[in-house]
Every structure is written in structure tokens, then in C-alpha cells.
Scaffold this active site. Structure first.
Site, mmCIF file in Angstrom:
data_model
loop_
_atom_site.group_PDB
_atom_site.id
_atom_site.type_symbol
_atom_site.label_atom_id
_atom_site.label_comp_id
_atom_site.label_asym_id
_atom_site.label_seq_id
_atom_site.Cartn_x
_atom_site.Cartn_y
_atom_site.Cartn_z
ATOM 1 N N GLY A 8 0.842 -1.206 0.000
ATOM 2 C CA GLY A 8 0.000 0.000 0.000
ATOM 3 C C GLY A 8 0.873 1.250 0.000
ATOM 4 N N GLY A 11 -0.465 4.844 -1.026
ATOM 5 C CA GLY A 11 -1.630 5.406 -0.335
ATOM 6 C C GLY A 11 -1.275 6.573 0.576
ATOM 7 C CD GLN A 12 -4.237 9.782 5.038
ATOM 8 O OE1 GLN A 12 -4.791 8.770 5.454
ATOM 9 N NE2 GLN A 12 -4.366 10.949 5.619
ATOM 10 C CB ILE A 35 -2.875 -2.629 -6.255
ATOM 11 C CG1 ILE A 35 -3.433 -1.273 -5.822
ATOM 12 C CG2 ILE A 35 -2.855 -3.617 -5.116
ATOM 13 C CD1 ILE A 35 -4.896 -1.288 -5.481
ATOM 14 C CG ASP A 54 -4.087 -7.637 -5.158
ATOM 15 O OD1 ASP A 54 -4.463 -7.584 -3.966
ATOM 16 O OD2 ASP A 54 -4.870 -7.717 -6.127
ATOM 17 C CB ILE A 55 -2.707 -7.081 0.494
ATOM 18 C CG1 ILE A 55 -2.301 -7.689 1.836
ATOM 19 C CG2 ILE A 55 -4.205 -6.717 0.483
ATOM 20 C CD1 ILE A 55 -2.177 -6.704 2.958
ATOM 21 C CE1 TYR A 143 -10.193 1.438 8.198
ATOM 22 C CE2 TYR A 143 -10.942 2.420 10.238
ATOM 23 C CZ TYR A 143 -9.953 2.229 9.303
ATOM 24 O OH TYR A 143 -8.732 2.839 9.464
ATOM 25 C CE LYS A 147 -7.550 -0.653 9.985
ATOM 26 N NZ LYS A 147 -6.312 -1.050 9.300
HETATM 27 N N1 SER Z 1 -9.048 7.782 9.261
HETATM 28 C C1 SER Z 1 -9.835 6.580 9.303
HETATM 29 C C2 SER Z 1 -11.196 6.808 8.782
HETATM 30 O O1 SER Z 1 -11.704 7.888 8.964
HETATM 31 C C3 SER Z 1 -9.927 6.058 10.690
HETATM 32 O O2 SER Z 1 -8.814 5.325 11.022
HETATM 33 O O3 SER Z 1 -11.781 5.918 8.244
#
Ligand code: SER
Length: 319
Positions: A8, A11-12, A35, A54-55, A143, A147
Site C-alpha cells: 500500500g 496510499g495516504q 497495486i 496485491d495483498i 472497517y 481492525k
Molecule cells: N481515518 C480513518 C477513517 O476515517 C480512521 O482510522 O476511516
């Protein structure tokens, strides 16, 4: 750390962490895993090796680990909270299936693994103020479910197979480099872009919605320091609460107004993001991270705001 694979990497978090690791470990291969469709460009491409990873494809992870003799994997692949609600099956496939692939490769090849957890791993039954390290989690978003599963699976691989898994629960991350995509905390990045561009900011969350946030340089330092820490002192492993600031939309707006007096904000609520934000903590207690590996943030809201405005004006070429 000798050689590192970042899954990744475009990404951010990945795009900044990869560059930071390349600066801190100049003799190492710091491999940018990407990816298709999100290939590294510019400095990220030119300053070190990259490999398609690709994970959801365990063979690709193993190939990159073997080719570059990787001993540490940063697993940064994820869908953020709001976008994950629209694609829950994919969120599970990447967040849990992808982590399983990573941990299996790590077990076979002897790699350490960092996988970020999040304030999103908590839920409405969690104590919201000074949320303790060990407390009820029971998130209501996919999400968050991925986690919490990731935290537990990582602990399991450490105790059952001796894989050196470590992680932190990141707050909302704020940066002027790569934008986040589809998160609940994204408003705290978008608001700076609006301020610098002279636009009225449409805030998706109500006043009084407090969440933990962190400036990216602190988050990168946390990700590196925890992997370098002496694990003898660890009581926990996955995942440490870390914190630096907590604010609501009014507080960040008023802080920006100190430096951009004409800045305007209106409320245009997003019910999905509001529901998610309401289920997350207002502020985390990070005393275990401070005690067990010396975590300490450097940026508060004022320092972050000054730095964000300065760099965004430069980036967008606005005076
Ligand atoms: N920054 C993430 C989100 O807002 C939270 O870990 O989904």
C-alpha cells in the site's frame, strides 16, 4: 530493520512512510508495494525499488519478500471507514484476508509485521473519554470489525508462531501530501484545502463531534519507533492507543481562522459519517504506549495548523 516491504506504498500513509524509511535506512531496500492502477510515480518511483503486491495475492507478497530479502513488512492496505461501508465484502477481503496472507508469509519467511489499527476499532459501547488501552471495543462498522480482527489475529501469530507483530491504533491522520480517501476523519484534511483555496468549507460533521487526530510526521515516527522498540518492555503488542490532539469541527475551524481570518465554514451533514464518528472515542488514553516504548507526540493543533497552511500554500502555489 534491514529490508522493508511496504504494502500500500502509494496510499495516504504509504507514500510518506516509504520516503521516510528510505531516508532513515539509506543502505536498505525499501520496497514500494503497489497495486495495478496505483503505480508509484516521481520521487517515490525513482528513489528505490518497487514491486507489484496485491495483498489479496499471497504469492505476490512472498515473491517481493524473497526477491528483496525483506525482514519487515508494513501492511498499509485497507479501505477507509466510509468507503468500506459501501463495499463490506471487499473491506474484509483486504483487511482480514490480506492480513492473513501477510502473516502467513511472515511466519514462513521470518518477517516482522506492522499493521495499523485505528480509533475505528472502537464502538458505541466503548468509554468515549480517555478511552483505555484495554476496554470493550465491539465496533459497528465493517472497517472496525476488520481492525479488531486484525489486532487479535496479529496477537495470535505472535503468541502461537512467534511472528514479531506490532501496531498502533492511529487517530485520523492529517497531511498535505497524499489525500485520504473515504474516511470519516477526512474532513480535518479537506478543511485546510478549503481554507488555502479561499473556499467556504462544507463540514460533514456536527459541532461537538470530537475525535482524535494526528499530524502525519508524528504518525510516521510512531510507526518507525514501535518497530525499533525493545519488545522486552512490551505488555501489549497489537495495538497501542496513540494520541496527540482531539478536536471538533468548531475548534479546528477557529484555529484556522486565527491564520485565515476570512475563512468560512457551513454545515452540510453526511449521516453515514456522523453515525460512524458518533460511535468512535472522543479522546484516547495513550499511557501504555508512553510507558512501554516511549511514545510522545510533537505536534499540537496550533503547530500542525501553521505547518499545514504553509505547505499547502506552497503545494497549491497560493500566496
Ligand atoms: N481515518 C480513518 C477513517 O476515517 C480512521 O482510522 O476511516
Amino acid at each position: 530493520m534491514k529490508n522493508v516491504l511496504i504494502i500500500g506504498a502509494t496510499g495516504q500513509i504509504g507514500s510518506e512512510l516509504t520516503m521516510r524509511l528510505r531516508k532513515e535506512y539509506p543502505g536498505s531496500d525499501i520496497v514500494a508495494g503497489y497495486i495495478k492502477g496505483a503505480e508509484p510515480k516521481g520521487e517515490l518511483l525513482e528513489s528505490g525499488p518497487s514491486h507489484e503486491v496485491d495483498i489479496t495475492n499471497a504469492a505476490q507478497i512472498a515473491e517481493a519478500v524473497e526477491k528483496y530479502n525483506v525482514d519487515t513488512i508494513y501492511n498499509l492496505a485497507a479501505l477507509l471507514s466510509a468507503v468500506a461501508e459501501a463495499k463490506p465484502q471487499l473491506a474484509w477481503k483486504i483487511g482480514v484476508g490480506g492480513l492473513y496472507n501477510t502473516l502467513e508469509v511472515a511466519r514462513e519467511k521470518g518477517c516482522a509485521v506492522f499493521t495499523p489499527s485505528s480509533i475505528g476499532s472502537f464502538g458505541p459501547d466503548t468509554p468515549h473519554d480517555h478511552t483505555p488501552q484495554d476496554t470493550i471495543q465491539r465496533p459497528r462498522t465493517i472497517y472496525g470489525v476488520t481492525k479488531v480482527t486484525g489486532e487479535m489475529l496479529s496477537d495470535y501469530y505472535a503468541s502461537r508462531f512467534g511472528v514479531d507483530t506490532r501496531s498502533v491504533r492511529f487517530p485520523g491522520l492529517i497531511s498535505y501530501v497524499a489525500p485520504p480517501g473515504g474516511g470519516t476523519t477526512d474532513y480535518a484534511v479537506d478543511i485546510y484545502y478549503a481554507a488555502v483555496k479561499g473556499e467556504t468549507f462544507k463540514c460533514p460533521l456536527k459541532p461537538g463531534t470530537f475525535m482524535d487526530m494526528m499530524y502525519m510526521p508524528d504518525a510516521l515516527r510512531a510507526a518507525i519507533e514501535i518497530m525499533e522498540a525493545d519488545s522486552e518492555k512490551f505488555v501489549h503488542r497489537n495495538s497501542f492507543n496513540i494520541a496527540s490532539m482531539s478536536f471538533d469541527p468548531e475548534i479546528i475551524y477557529n484555529k484556522i481562522k486565527e491564520y485565515v481570518p476570512d475563512f468560512k465554514m457551513e454545515y452540510e451533514l453526511d449521516p453515514l459519517r456522523q453515525r460512524i464518528a458518533d460511535s468512535w472515542p472522543d479522546s484516547l488514553d495513550d499511557s501504555c504506549a508512553r510507558k512501554e516504548w516511549g511514545w510522545k507526540p510533537e505536534f499540537d493543533l496550533d503547530a500542525m495548523t501553521q505547518d499545514m497552511l504553509l505547505h499547502l500554500r506552497e503545494k497549491l502555489n497560493i500566496k
